[in-house]
Scaffold this active site. Structure first.
Site, PDB file in Angstrom:
ATOM      1  N   ASP A  15       0.814  -1.208   0.000  1.00 43.53           N
ATOM      2  CA  ASP A  15       0.000   0.000   0.000  1.00 43.53           C
ATOM      3  C   ASP A  15       0.856   1.269   0.000  1.00 43.53           C
ATOM      4  OD1 ASP A  15      -2.335   1.564   0.321  1.00 43.53           O
ATOM      5  OD2 ASP A  15      -2.097   1.539   2.502  1.00 43.53           O
ATOM      6  N   ASN A  34       6.775  -7.520   6.363  1.00 44.72           N
ATOM      7  CA  ASN A  34       5.534  -6.882   6.805  1.00 44.72           C
ATOM      8  C   ASN A  34       4.334  -7.642   6.279  1.00 44.72           C
ATOM      9  OD1 ASN A  34       4.056  -4.500   8.010  1.00 44.72           O
ATOM     10  ND2 ASN A  34       3.235  -4.489   5.916  1.00 44.72           N
ATOM     11  N   ASN A  85      -0.100  -5.748  13.570  1.00 39.46           N
ATOM     12  CA  ASN A  85      -0.753  -4.637  12.864  1.00 39.46           C
ATOM     13  C   ASN A  85      -2.260  -4.889  12.962  1.00 39.46           C
ATOM     14  OD1 ASN A  85       1.861  -4.073  12.116  1.00 39.46           O
ATOM     15  ND2 ASN A  85       1.560  -4.428   9.921  1.00 39.46           N
ATOM     16  N   TYR A 119      -6.403  -3.325  12.854  1.00 40.38           N
ATOM     17  CA  TYR A 119      -7.275  -2.247  12.389  1.00 40.38           C
ATOM     18  C   TYR A 119      -8.704  -2.406  12.896  1.00 40.38           C
ATOM     19  CZ  TYR A 119      -3.427  -0.379   9.779  1.00 40.38           C
ATOM     20  OH  TYR A 119      -2.218   0.190   9.458  1.00 40.38           O
ATOM     21  N   TYR A 131     -10.772  -1.342   9.389  1.00 37.35           N
ATOM     22  CA  TYR A 131     -11.155  -2.382   8.421  1.00 37.35           C
ATOM     23  C   TYR A 131     -12.136  -3.385   9.046  1.00 37.35           C
ATOM     24  CZ  TYR A 131      -7.306  -0.505   5.651  1.00 37.35           C
ATOM     25  OH  TYR A 131      -6.483   0.334   4.948  1.00 37.35           O
ATOM     26  N   TRP A 177       0.073   3.795  12.777  1.00 37.02           N
ATOM     27  CA  TRP A 177       0.136   3.878  11.327  1.00 37.02           C
ATOM     28  C   TRP A 177      -0.649   5.093  10.888  1.00 37.02           C
ATOM     29  CZ3 TRP A 177       3.470   1.753   8.319  1.00 37.02           C
ATOM     30  CH2 TRP A 177       3.289   1.836   6.928  1.00 37.02           C
ATOM     31  N   LYS A 223      -3.737   7.961   6.733  1.00 34.91           N
ATOM     32  CA  LYS A 223      -3.689   7.586   8.158  1.00 34.91           C
ATOM     33  C   LYS A 223      -2.645   8.371   8.931  1.00 34.91           C
ATOM     34  CE  LYS A 223      -5.700   3.013   7.600  1.00 34.91           C
ATOM     35  NZ  LYS A 223      -5.557   2.819   6.142  1.00 34.91           N
TER      36      LYS A 223
HETATM   37  C1  BDP Z   1      -1.339  -2.526   6.470  1.00 30.49           C
HETATM   38  C2  BDP Z   1       0.006  -2.306   5.832  1.00 30.49           C
HETATM   39  C3  BDP Z   1       0.332  -0.859   5.513  1.00 30.49           C
HETATM   40  C4  BDP Z   1      -0.915  -0.182   4.990  1.00 30.49           C
HETATM   41  C5  BDP Z   1      -1.962  -0.196   6.083  1.00 30.49           C
HETATM   42  C6  BDP Z   1      -3.257   0.507   5.664  1.00 30.49           C
HETATM   43  O1  BDP Z   1       1.049  -2.882   6.583  1.00 30.49           O
HETATM   44  O2  BDP Z   1       1.375  -0.807   4.590  1.00 30.49           O
HETATM   45  O3  BDP Z   1      -0.677   1.109   4.524  1.00 30.49           O
HETATM   46  O4  BDP Z   1      -2.289  -1.523   6.392  1.00 30.49           O
HETATM   47  O5  BDP Z   1      -4.138  -0.154   5.121  1.00 30.49           O
HETATM   48  O6  BDP Z   1      -1.948  -3.555   5.776  1.00 30.49           O
HETATM   49  O7  BDP Z   1      -3.345   1.705   5.860  1.00 30.49           O
END
Ligand code: BDP
Length: 593
Positions: free
Chosen positions: A162, A413, A467, A469, A473, A550, A569
């Site tokens: 991304d 990552n 990571n 969200y 998400y 992030w 973000k």
């Molecule tokens: C994660 C990734 C990062 C993306 C972020 C996003 O590690 O590179 O930019 O989510 O969706 O999947 O903002």
């Protein structure tokens, strides 16, 4: 691998500035031998910079394949008798270099340096033509991976990460000398025992001249604290001043080669921070003391320059970290310019160093590239990709091993990490990283759908980097559900592994200026509320030893329905203006001291 420097025996000159530049739209330059003549066209491009945003031309911005850079250099006449080296700090993603008509170097991988020894090819005092072809194509066998789709309108690059596939000469180019017999590498490992510090060193030398190795360690004021002879050894001394987060105290290690007449024939000085790093149960220790990471996942990204290194943005970004009271960042998703790590060393900022292995994941491929594939297979990410990944890992460690700021290596990552194929892929890479650097903990950034129940690789690593969200998400606009799910998952990880957890990504896209009272995604208020929610949860869970949001700043991506002129973000906009959450973070992080 040593950075070029001026020393009493070496001279170093920058080749930064404007180079001739040509986009090889038809892909004919290699066959037509473009390095033999002046490049076609009248374009020039600055080095360092990505080329993509320099010209108002979609054909440049979205070019897939080769671009060419060229300039004429003059070798200083006084360099007679010296070894002469041309070094590119990076060329993204791969390159071939010619000096006049001779190919002198080829390199795969966009974020680590490479060199060509020109001694037998160039003449001090004379002019020579340097040409480099840089290819930005991502394939199943590149790191990061991708593939090129052939469409009726030409090739289109697809990739599963991304951030925009910026390319070109992103970092400095150097021409430098060493003596013919020279110090080719230095490796240090440091230890602390009470007030006693130890620097174990290895000096590698190349060349025919007989030599002895002398090593002197001086403190920041230049006073000698220890000395030794021999190419390997330990320097132990009292009243050590450790390198600490927030205080980048550095010693100077002077290494010297001396000939049979005791004359110094080569000299190099390395900055050394004396510190220890360890993982004990669920704690992360720096100098034996528990450390809590605060900060960000970042990008090398700025307007116009793209991924080109820029000292002004670098100093400003570090100043903003200090303003916030942040103590760390991750070099998501590739090794950053060496200038950045040296700055972190000097200013006591803690770094998680990451390889460019991002997007090794079919689930991300489906969302980011509408591609359906199996992550690890003969036709996709395979053993040839693994070799390239191993090489990228080795080059990152070779370049960055002596930086006290780097405390963790991140091998990838968000790779697929739930299948036996992923285990077979990563196990040898973990072994290799431990062999190359037994001193630093290892980790990878774990993708949201890899949970304590289905993940099969976290046991190989020392630190869990997650990571997550929730609230974005998943559980969008429902921070209460997000809070429950986040806490449940973190507790499940602590039951499965007795390891420290760093939340290496969490956040929400935020359009600056958009405000609300009700919880509305994309507003500044929602980002602030989401971050506050995560922080409540972290404060309830002992194994959480770090929070890296992030992202530090908004950054460019490929187009996408969820991307409004890039990923938003950031806690800062792309031009580094604060969003509301910046003030809230400043309060939280400054209070931690
Ligand atoms: C994660 C990734 C990062 C993306 C972020 C996003 O590690 O590179 O930019 O989510 O969706 O999947 O903002």
């Amino acid at each position: 691998m040593l950075r070029p420097r001026d020393t009493p025996t070496r001279e170093c000159t920058s080749l930064n500035g404007l180079w001739r530049f040509a986009v090889d739209a038809e892909g004919v330059g290699r066959a037509d031998g473009w390095w033999r003549h002046t490049l076609p066209g009248r374009r020039e491009a600055p080095v360092p910079a990505s080329y993509n945003d320099l010209f108002p031309d979609p054909a440049v911005h979205d070019h897939v394949g080769d671009v060419w850079y060229q300039r004429v250099i003059r070798i200083p006449g006084r360099w007679e008798g010296q070894r002469i080296v041309l070094r590119f700090d990076s060329a993204t993603h791969r390159a071939v270099v010619w000096v006049d008509d001779t190919e002198v170097a080829a390199h795969e991988g966009g974020y680590t340096p490479f060199e060509a020894d020109l001694t037998d090819l160039v003449e001090p005092g004379a002019e020579h033509r340097v040409t480099i072809v840089v290819d930005n194509t991502l394939s199943w066998q590149s790191i990061p991976p991708g593939y090129v789709e052939q469409t009726p309108d030409g090739p289109r690059q697809r990739y599963f990460h991304d951030f925009f596939n910026y390319a070109g000469l992103h970092r400095s180019v150097w021409l430098y000398t060493t003596p013919r017999t020279y110090i080719s590498d230095i490796t240090v490992f440091t230890r602390l025992a009470g007030s006693t510090g130890t620097v174990d060193y290895q000096i590698q030398a190349v060349g025919h001249e007989e030599h002895d190795v002398r090593v002197t360690l001086r403190d920041a004021d230049g006073a000698e604290v220890a000395r030794a002879t021999g190419s390997t050894g330990g320097l132990t001394f009292e009243d050590v001043h450790p390198w600490k987060p927030g205080e980048g105290y550095l010693y100077h290690l002077h290494a010297e080669l001396r000939n049979a007449d005791e004359e110094p024939t080569d000299a190099y000085t390395l900055q050394v921070g004396v510190r220890s790093v360890a993982v004990e149960g669920n704690r992360f220790l720096i100098n034996g003391e528990p450390f809590y990471f605060t900060g960000f996942g970042k990008h090398e990204d700025s307007p116009v320059r793209g991924k080109g290194h820029d000292d002004a943005f670098m100093v400003h970004d570090f100043a903003l970290l200090e303003w916030l009271g942040a103590n760390s960042f991750r070099t998501s998703h590739y090794p950053y310019a060496e200038e950045v790590l040296e700055y972190a060393d000097r200013h006591g900022i803690v770094v998680i160093g990451e390889t460019p292995a991002v997007g090794l994941n079919a689930e991300l491929g489906a969302t980011l590239a509408e591609a359906v594939f199996t992550t690890f297979s003969e036709f996709t990410i395979n053993s040839a990709t693994q070799d390239v990944h191993r090489q990228a890992l080795a080059e990152m460690i070779a370049r960055d091993k002596n930086h006290p700021s780097v405390v963790i290596w991140s091998i990838a990552n968000e790779p697929e990490s739930t299948t036996t194929a992923s285990r077979s892929y990563f196990e040898p890479l973990v072994d290799e990283a431990r062999r190359l650097d037994p001193s630093r903990p290892l980790a990878f950034a774990n993708f949201m759908s890899a949970t304590p129940d289905n993940d099969v690789i976290s046991g190989l690593f020392d630190v869990l980097m997650l990571n997550r969200y929730y609230g974005w998400y998943k559980n969008l606009a429902d921070l209460a559900a997000a809070e429950r799910n986040l806490e449940d998952e973190l507790r499940a990880w602590t039951r499965k592994h007795d390891k420290p957890i760093i939340m290496t990504e969490y956040g929400a896209d935020t359009l600056t200026g958009l405000r609300t009272i009700t919880p509305t995604p994309w507003t500044e208020d929602y980002q602030a509320a989401l971050l506050a929610m995560y922080h409540r949860v972290f404060d309830r869970i002992e194994a959480v030893v770090g929070e890296q949001i992030w992202n530090f700043a908004d950054f460019a991506t490929a187009p996408g329905l969820l991307r409004v002129d890039g990923n938003k973000k950031g806690v800062f906009t792309r031009d580094r203006r604060p969003k509301t959450s910046a003030w809230q973070l400043r309060e939280r992080w400054r209070a931690r001291g």
